[in-house]
Design an enzyme around this catalytic site. Structure first.
Site, PDB file in Angstrom:
ATOM      1  N   TYR A   1     -17.031 -40.776   5.066  1.00  0.00           N
ATOM      2  CA  TYR A   1     -18.425 -40.807   4.632  1.00  0.00           C
ATOM      3  C   TYR A   1     -19.011 -39.409   4.637  1.00  0.00           C
ATOM      4  O   TYR A   1     -18.407 -38.468   5.159  1.00  0.00           O
ATOM      5  CB  TYR A   1     -19.252 -41.750   5.521  1.00  0.00           C
ATOM      6  CG  TYR A   1     -19.599 -41.205   6.903  1.00  0.00           C
ATOM      7  CD1 TYR A   1     -18.644 -41.102   7.901  1.00  0.00           C
ATOM      8  CD2 TYR A   1     -20.896 -40.788   7.197  1.00  0.00           C
ATOM      9  CE1 TYR A   1     -18.970 -40.610   9.159  1.00  0.00           C
ATOM     10  CE2 TYR A   1     -21.232 -40.302   8.455  1.00  0.00           C
ATOM     11  CZ  TYR A   1     -20.273 -40.221   9.429  1.00  0.00           C
ATOM     12  OH  TYR A   1     -20.591 -39.723  10.672  1.00  0.00           O
TER      13      TYR A   1
ATOM     14  N   LYS B   1     -14.271 -36.797   8.653  1.00  0.00           N
ATOM     15  CA  LYS B   1     -15.518 -37.566   8.827  1.00  0.00           C
ATOM     16  C   LYS B   1     -15.260 -39.027   8.478  1.00  0.00           C
ATOM     17  O   LYS B   1     -15.553 -39.490   7.376  1.00  0.00           O
ATOM     18  CB  LYS B   1     -16.619 -36.955   7.952  1.00  0.00           C
ATOM     19  CG  LYS B   1     -18.020 -37.334   8.378  1.00  0.00           C
ATOM     20  CD  LYS B   1     -19.032 -36.410   7.751  1.00  0.00           C
ATOM     21  CE  LYS B   1     -20.461 -36.870   7.939  1.00  0.00           C
ATOM     22  NZ  LYS B   1     -20.914 -36.935   9.321  1.00  0.00           N
TER      23      LYS B   1
ATOM     24  N   GLU C   1     -19.220 -31.454  21.152  1.00  0.00           N
ATOM     25  CA  GLU C   1     -20.379 -31.509  20.250  1.00  0.00           C
ATOM     26  C   GLU C   1     -21.265 -32.659  20.701  1.00  0.00           C
ATOM     27  O   GLU C   1     -20.997 -33.285  21.733  1.00  0.00           O
ATOM     28  CB  GLU C   1     -19.928 -31.663  18.789  1.00  0.00           C
ATOM     29  CG  GLU C   1     -19.048 -32.869  18.549  1.00  0.00           C
ATOM     30  CD  GLU C   1     -18.448 -32.926  17.138  1.00  0.00           C
ATOM     31  OE1 GLU C   1     -19.030 -32.392  16.191  1.00  0.00           O
ATOM     32  OE2 GLU C   1     -17.373 -33.549  17.016  1.00  0.00           O
TER      33      GLU C   1
ATOM     34  N   LEU D   1     -16.451 -31.955  14.338  1.00  0.00           N
ATOM     35  CA  LEU D   1     -16.729 -32.020  12.911  1.00  0.00           C
ATOM     36  C   LEU D   1     -17.215 -30.645  12.457  1.00  0.00           C
ATOM     37  O   LEU D   1     -17.993 -29.998  13.159  1.00  0.00           O
ATOM     38  CB  LEU D   1     -17.802 -33.072  12.618  1.00  0.00           C
ATOM     39  CG  LEU D   1     -17.998 -33.282  11.119  1.00  0.00           C
ATOM     40  CD1 LEU D   1     -16.832 -34.072  10.527  1.00  0.00           C
ATOM     41  CD2 LEU D   1     -19.311 -33.974  10.821  1.00  0.00           C
TER      42      LEU D   1
END
Ligand code: PMP
Length: 286
Positions: A33, A149, A181, A206
């Site tokens: 996505y 992702k 993160e 990411l």
């Protein structure tokens, strides 16, 4: 208001969009996505998001059924049809369905499922951008390809729930004592000497599109930065901390695990960098 969503070539009212229960996105999270922010009815940093989508597809041997230009045309059409001024466009591509539950990849030629929808939300004047957020630290239990992702987002959902139960807004994920993160954002600190620190790119995080732009803007504005991993203790001792993502831009972090960051208010470097990013974003979407 009923949204118009896009599904496999059609623009339909949201309640009419139907995906098979055998869809591999639903059964296996076999889907990728992207989320692109929308300001002034225009896509922000979309080239970066589409490039990352293509990379995610490559890593998973997943074929995008439309060209990148056609995909952007769909995003624009949805913005227009839903009269979206500020918010985001979500897009998801799954490996489709063969009409049963089988782990093996479907035969070549099985149509993927491409779905897009818009979300109206305040980006520029969001209350949390001004007040800042509280985060708690939590072990990072995600898989080892966080650079892709995918919609396998149960761990981030659990992390956000863990944070909310403790009265916090979000979680900083921790591996080997080092912050990877946030649950759906990149994590940053500002050291006592005023240097921005964020974890370097690897499969552990990411590759945030906002992160990349912020580093570029920091360079252009002579704000010192280092791409290196930082520990939970370093974050506790940081002068400032913040998160970045497409739909938050930058939100200050004013408390970590109940400890006040700096003097407890959004810091000057964080506020300056957010202002620089907002200025760039407004110019790019004017
Ligand atoms: N890390 C994770 C785990 C995320 O989910 C996100 C937001 N999708 C980010 C970082 C930030 O990436 P971007 O700036 O491209 O939104």
């Amino acid at each position: 208001m009923t949204r118009i969503v896009y599904l496999n070539g059609d623009y339909v009212p949201e309640q009419e969009a139907r995906v098979s229960v055998f869809d591999r996105g639903f059964l296996f999270a076999d889907a990728v996505y992207e989320v692109t922010a929308v300001l002034n009815g225009k896509l922000l940093e979309n080239d970066g998001h589409i490039a990352r989508l293509l990379r995610s597809c490559r890593e998973l041997n997943l074929a995008l059924p439309v060209t990148p230009d056609a995909l952007e045309a769909i995003q624009r059409e949805l913005i227009a049809r839903n009269h979206l001024r500020e918010g985001a466009v979500y897009l998801q591509l799954s490996r489709g369905s063969t009409g049963d539950r089988e782990f093996d990849f479907p035969p070549a030629g099985t149509p993927p499922t491409l779905a897009l929808f818009t979300q109206a939300r305040s980006v520029i004047n969001h209350a949390k951008a001004i007040s800042g957020i509280r985060v708690v630290t939590l072990e990072d239990i995600r898989w080892h390809r966080r650079d892709i992702k995918t919609v396998g987002l149960l761990a981030p959902c659990l992390a956000k729930e863990f944070a909310h139960v403790q009265g916090a807004d979000d979680a900083f994920l921790v591996e080997d004592g080092l912050i990877t993160e946030g649950s759906s954002c990149n994590a940053w600190i500002v050291t006592a000497s005023g240097t921005l620190v964020t974890r370097p790119l690897s499969n552990d995080i990411l590759h945030g599109i906002t992160r990349r732009s912020l580093l570029e803007l920091a360079k252009n504005h002579a704000i010192p930065f280092e791409e290196r991993a930082f520990s939970v203790e370093e974050a506790y001792a940081a002068r400032e901390a913040f998160i970045s993502s497409a739909t938050t831009f930058i939100w200050p972090v004013v408390n970590i695990d109940g400890r006040t960051v700096g003097d407890g208010a959004p810091g000057p470097v964080t506020r300056a960098l957010r202002a620089i990013y907002v200025e760039m974003a407004l110019r790019a979407t004017a």
